[in-house]
Design a protein around this motif. Sequence first.
Motif, PDB file in Angstrom:
ATOM      1  N   LEU A 102      -5.228  -8.588  -9.676  1.00 12.67           N
ATOM      2  CA  LEU A 102      -5.030  -9.176  -8.355  1.00 12.67           C
ATOM      3  C   LEU A 102      -6.349  -9.294  -7.593  1.00 12.67           C
ATOM      4  CD1 LEU A 102      -1.673  -7.554  -7.220  1.00 12.67           C
ATOM      5  CD2 LEU A 102      -2.076  -9.763  -8.250  1.00 12.67           C
ATOM      6  N   SER A 103      -7.459  -8.881  -8.237  1.00  9.96           N
ATOM      7  CA  SER A 103      -8.751  -9.036  -7.568  1.00  9.96           C
ATOM      8  C   SER A 103      -9.416 -10.336  -7.987  1.00  9.96           C
ATOM      9  CB  SER A 103      -9.661  -7.852  -7.890  1.00  9.96           C
ATOM     10  OG  SER A 103      -9.910  -7.782  -9.274  1.00  9.96           O
ATOM     11  N   ILE A 104      -8.721 -11.132  -8.810  1.00  5.17           N
ATOM     12  CA  ILE A 104      -9.331 -12.311  -9.422  1.00  5.17           C
ATOM     13  C   ILE A 104      -9.790 -13.329  -8.367  1.00  5.17           C
ATOM     14  CG2 ILE A 104      -7.183 -13.609  -9.780  1.00  5.17           C
ATOM     15  CD1 ILE A 104      -8.297 -14.284 -12.596  1.00  5.17           C
ATOM     16  N   ALA A 105      -9.051 -13.451  -7.261  1.00  9.46           N
ATOM     17  CA  ALA A 105      -9.428 -14.440  -6.246  1.00  9.46           C
ATOM     18  C   ALA A 105     -10.723 -14.028  -5.556  1.00  9.46           C
ATOM     19  CB  ALA A 105      -8.310 -14.585  -5.223  1.00  9.46           C
ATOM     20  N   MET A 106     -10.886 -12.724  -5.287  1.00  7.14           N
ATOM     21  CA  MET A 106     -12.121 -12.277  -4.637  1.00  7.14           C
ATOM     22  C   MET A 106     -13.288 -12.322  -5.610  1.00  7.14           C
ATOM     23  SD  MET A 106     -12.156 -12.056  -1.528  1.00  7.14           S
ATOM     24  CE  MET A 106     -13.848 -11.524  -1.358  1.00  7.14           C
ATOM     25  N   ILE A 107     -13.009 -12.129  -6.918  1.00  2.00           N
ATOM     26  CA  ILE A 107     -14.069 -12.288  -7.912  1.00  2.00           C
ATOM     27  C   ILE A 107     -14.543 -13.736  -7.895  1.00  2.00           C
ATOM     28  CG2 ILE A 107     -14.582 -12.249 -10.383  1.00  2.00           C
ATOM     29  CD1 ILE A 107     -12.611  -9.911 -10.629  1.00  2.00           C
ATOM     30  N   ALA A 108     -13.584 -14.662  -7.848  1.00  2.00           N
ATOM     31  CA  ALA A 108     -13.921 -16.089  -7.795  1.00  2.00           C
ATOM     32  C   ALA A 108     -14.770 -16.388  -6.563  1.00  2.00           C
ATOM     33  CB  ALA A 108     -12.640 -16.926  -7.784  1.00  2.00           C
ATOM     34  N   MET A 149      -5.276  -0.611  -9.026  1.00  2.00           N
ATOM     35  CA  MET A 149      -6.713  -0.705  -9.260  1.00  2.00           C
ATOM     36  C   MET A 149      -7.250  -2.037  -8.742  1.00  2.00           C
ATOM     37  SD  MET A 149      -9.392   0.664 -10.340  1.00  2.00           S
ATOM     38  CE  MET A 149     -10.924  -0.181  -9.989  1.00  2.00           C
ATOM     39  N   THR A 150      -6.579  -3.134  -9.125  1.00  3.60           N
ATOM     40  CA  THR A 150      -7.128  -4.445  -8.769  1.00  3.60           C
ATOM     41  C   THR A 150      -6.851  -4.784  -7.304  1.00  3.60           C
ATOM     42  OG1 THR A 150      -5.156  -5.495  -9.711  1.00  3.60           O
ATOM     43  CG2 THR A 150      -7.077  -5.348 -11.104  1.00  3.60           C
ATOM     44  N   LEU A 151      -5.733  -4.277  -6.755  1.00  2.55           N
ATOM     45  CA  LEU A 151      -5.489  -4.458  -5.312  1.00  2.55           C
ATOM     46  C   LEU A 151      -6.580  -3.747  -4.515  1.00  2.55           C
ATOM     47  CD1 LEU A 151      -1.712  -4.015  -4.357  1.00  2.55           C
ATOM     48  CD2 LEU A 151      -3.201  -5.919  -3.823  1.00  2.55           C
ATOM     49  N   GLY A 152      -6.895  -2.512  -4.942  1.00  5.18           N
ATOM     50  CA  GLY A 152      -7.942  -1.747  -4.274  1.00  5.18           C
ATOM     51  C   GLY A 152      -9.287  -2.427  -4.418  1.00  5.18           C
ATOM     52  N   MET A 153      -9.567  -2.911  -5.631  1.00  4.70           N
ATOM     53  CA  MET A 153     -10.815  -3.626  -5.875  1.00  4.70           C
ATOM     54  C   MET A 153     -10.906  -4.857  -4.980  1.00  4.70           C
ATOM     55  SD  MET A 153     -13.629  -3.951  -7.364  1.00  4.70           S
ATOM     56  CE  MET A 153     -13.842  -2.925  -8.806  1.00  4.70           C
ATOM     57  N   ASN A 154      -9.778  -5.535  -4.810  1.00  4.10           N
ATOM     58  CA  ASN A 154      -9.735  -6.713  -3.942  1.00  4.10           C
ATOM     59  C   ASN A 154     -10.150  -6.341  -2.515  1.00  4.10           C
ATOM     60  OD1 ASN A 154      -9.055  -9.537  -3.771  1.00  4.10           O
ATOM     61  ND2 ASN A 154      -7.387  -8.894  -2.428  1.00  4.10           N
ATOM     62  N   GLY A 169      -9.984   0.485   0.507  1.00  6.03           N
ATOM     63  CA  GLY A 169      -9.800   0.103  -0.891  1.00  6.03           C
ATOM     64  C   GLY A 169     -10.251   1.204  -1.836  1.00  6.03           C
ATOM     65  N   ALA A 170     -11.474   1.699  -1.593  1.00  5.80           N
ATOM     66  CA  ALA A 170     -12.025   2.719  -2.483  1.00  5.80           C
ATOM     67  C   ALA A 170     -11.186   3.992  -2.415  1.00  5.80           C
ATOM     68  CB  ALA A 170     -13.473   3.015  -2.098  1.00  5.80           C
ATOM     69  N   LEU A 171     -10.724   4.322  -1.209  1.00  8.41           N
ATOM     70  CA  LEU A 171      -9.909   5.516  -1.017  1.00  8.41           C
ATOM     71  C   LEU A 171      -8.611   5.409  -1.804  1.00  8.41           C
ATOM     72  CD1 LEU A 171     -10.037   8.106   0.626  1.00  8.41           C
ATOM     73  CD2 LEU A 171      -8.721   6.979   2.404  1.00  8.41           C
ATOM     74  N   THR A 172      -7.990   4.214  -1.745  1.00  2.00           N
ATOM     75  CA  THR A 172      -6.741   4.007  -2.477  1.00  2.00           C
ATOM     76  C   THR A 172      -6.960   4.230  -3.963  1.00  2.00           C
ATOM     77  OG1 THR A 172      -6.248   2.301  -0.885  1.00  2.00           O
ATOM     78  CG2 THR A 172      -4.840   2.417  -2.815  1.00  2.00           C
ATOM     79  N   ILE A 173      -8.010   3.601  -4.494  1.00  3.02           N
ATOM     80  CA  ILE A 173      -8.296   3.750  -5.923  1.00  3.02           C
ATOM     81  C   ILE A 173      -8.504   5.222  -6.257  1.00  3.02           C
ATOM     82  CG2 ILE A 173      -9.960   3.204  -7.739  1.00  3.02           C
ATOM     83  CD1 ILE A 173     -10.493   0.568  -6.311  1.00  3.02           C
ATOM     84  N   PHE A 174      -9.303   5.889  -5.426  1.00  4.15           N
ATOM     85  CA  PHE A 174      -9.620   7.291  -5.666  1.00  4.15           C
ATOM     86  C   PHE A 174      -8.359   8.157  -5.657  1.00  4.15           C
ATOM     87  CE2 PHE A 174     -10.924  11.474  -4.038  1.00  4.15           C
ATOM     88  CZ  PHE A 174     -11.817  11.820  -5.034  1.00  4.15           C
ATOM     89  N   VAL A 175      -7.528   7.914  -4.627  1.00  2.05           N
ATOM     90  CA  VAL A 175      -6.306   8.713  -4.476  1.00  2.05           C
ATOM     91  C   VAL A 175      -5.392   8.555  -5.684  1.00  2.05           C
ATOM     92  CG1 VAL A 175      -4.130   8.708  -3.221  1.00  2.05           C
ATOM     93  CG2 VAL A 175      -6.271   8.828  -1.971  1.00  2.05           C
ATOM     94  N   VAL A 176      -5.173   7.293  -6.083  1.00  2.00           N
ATOM     95  CA  VAL A 176      -4.273   7.031  -7.203  1.00  2.00           C
ATOM     96  C   VAL A 176      -4.855   7.615  -8.486  1.00  2.00           C
ATOM     97  CG1 VAL A 176      -3.164   5.230  -8.555  1.00  2.00           C
ATOM     98  CG2 VAL A 176      -3.350   4.989  -6.098  1.00  2.00           C
ATOM     99  N   LEU A 177      -6.172   7.483  -8.618  1.00  2.00           N
ATOM    100  CA  LEU A 177      -6.846   8.000  -9.807  1.00  2.00           C
ATOM    101  C   LEU A 177      -6.688   9.514  -9.916  1.00  2.00           C
ATOM    102  CD1 LEU A 177      -8.738   7.336 -12.139  1.00  2.00           C
ATOM    103  CD2 LEU A 177     -10.659   7.696 -10.611  1.00  2.00           C
TER     104      LEU A 177
END
Lengths: 318, 318
Positions: free
Chosen positions: A71-77, A124-129, B298-306
């Motif tokens: 789901l981070s693909i749009a922000m990567i673009a 992961m990808t939502l957070g990355m977004n 975003g980073a916090l979410t990833i970290f928390v889930v991880l």
Amino acid sequence: MSTIKTFVGTRLTKSMLSLWAILIVLFVITGLVDHYFFTVPSIGVTFQLAVPLGLLAAGQTICMLTGGIDLSIAMIATGAAFIVSIKSPSGLGMALLYAFLFCVLIGTINGLAVGLLGMNPLIMTLGMNAVLIGVFTVGITTFLKGSSTMPDIIIKLSTATIIDPLSWPLVLWLLIGSAVLFLLTKSGLGRLIYAVGDNATAARLAGVRVWKVQLAAYILCSLFGGLAGLMIGGQSGAVSMSLADSLVLPSVAAVVIGGTSIMGGIGGYTGSIMGTLILTVLSYLLATLNSSEAVKQMIYGSIVLALAWTYSKLTEKS
Amino acid sequence: MNSIKLKRQSWNIGIILIALFLGSWQVSRLPVFGSYEARTFLLGILPIALLSMGQAIIIIGGGINLAIGAESVLINCLAARFMVDKSFTVAVALTIFFLLISVLVGALTGLIISKSKIADIIVTLATSFILIGLAMYIQPSPGGGMNLTLAHLISGKDSAFLPPLITLILPLIVIWLPLYRSRTGIAMFAIGSNKDSAFLSGVNVDRTRIKLYAIGGLFAGISGIALTAITLSGSPFASISNTATLNSVAGAVLGGVALSGGVGGLTGPALAALILYFIPTILLNYGIDPAYSQIITGALTIFVVLVGGLIRNRGKKK
């Protein structure tokens, strides 16, 4: 073994037939609403506009076949387009290299987190977004300050017509699309992608390094996202933060409508191409209706849902 | 049984300790800490805590709702649009009506997921577009308002910190506790752990799922109403709904709800919202650019889930 093959074969044909039927119905309706739609230049433009979505769908297909989602693909673009436009004064080669490295970096982070650390791909990808939105929001006023126009060569490659309705983006899509189809159906990596998506545990026990396959899938997905971003940037001439925002749902929807299972292991890029064309004709149809963005968004969401539903019912019976 | 109970409580105790630590850190930076500051804290966490609770119910039942932020934004816009300059009685009646709408929207989402057999992610991604479109249609630009008496009843006034505390805890007592003890509650944990075995033991999977999405919708509705009472306006932005959805998932996971379903409660997510609120606030206090808050979230979410996932996996292996 042969019975399984014929079973899969007929199922795939039937689902392909239903996709064709949906596409043709939409095509005819659009033609009836807007008579200009059936002219050669109009069809050329429609195809051209389908290309970025087709590229995003290619990345999303590969990801979903391994049982993931990006789901981070749009922000990567958007990010890739930003980097190319800002670095273009220092030479196109350098600009493309930076964008390439950016895509590989994000893809690697996503892939490692999902593959090695067992992160849920959705989160992961939502957070990355969210992280990428933040980085670029800060970036455009600080370290990414500069030109927001795309280099001419990219604009040409994303818009120029060779002979109506054939255009450069379409040629690129044909080449890249064939490569993706080859990768998924004929190459070793393609087999591994299906194997991991079908049953990751079984694949691991059979000696597959599952995380490597997932890493490759996310990097590929990221690269296709970047490529799509350059093309969208080229088509609109300039980049902005909301460049590819509206394409997240379509990139997932095109793949799902095309019959790829979100659980992985089932589907392929042919279906996603059909899904892309269906969604592109649909947005053309919505553009001809004189309505506000709000109404368009509602109709689009509803139709995507209805299509996914119809498709799953059509293939369920067979 | 005792050790399971202890384990569940240990997670909550951990959350409380972290929240207390961060809270006292934040308080130590304030010149004074009185009931006014306490109310500010509560208002900061109220919408996201309610949303996390709603998301938690759905995730425990084995689903995920990517439209929960959009549901909340829709109710926020509905409330702000129609409650301006209304008398107290009318506003209360409207609040009840809008909460019914939020239940209906949730139930409808659950119904579509159950009947269509399309993955939760796809359905809710599509409905999020529809709901945001609807919100934009109802309240095209930020604005509107709410009856002040009602707003003060929900979110308090000046240094009255009891009303927001009641708004936060009341749903927990009135909705969660009865649900937890009911047949639906048991069915919720059952379908979240294993849908097929739940079905085979006579649980009505579809009906349970519809109920859970409806209750999740109710929490999103309460969150939307609370947001209206706090901001006294409605904002129809997709970015708000996306951030809210992301936060709701982060809150649920940080609160001890497993993304794989079948594990967790609602006290944890309510407490987790404290942490999600304190970390960006503290970082911003140290002079970090507000534009970074998206990156932090975003980073916090990833970290928390991880980290949550790693701890859970380690527990499982033991």
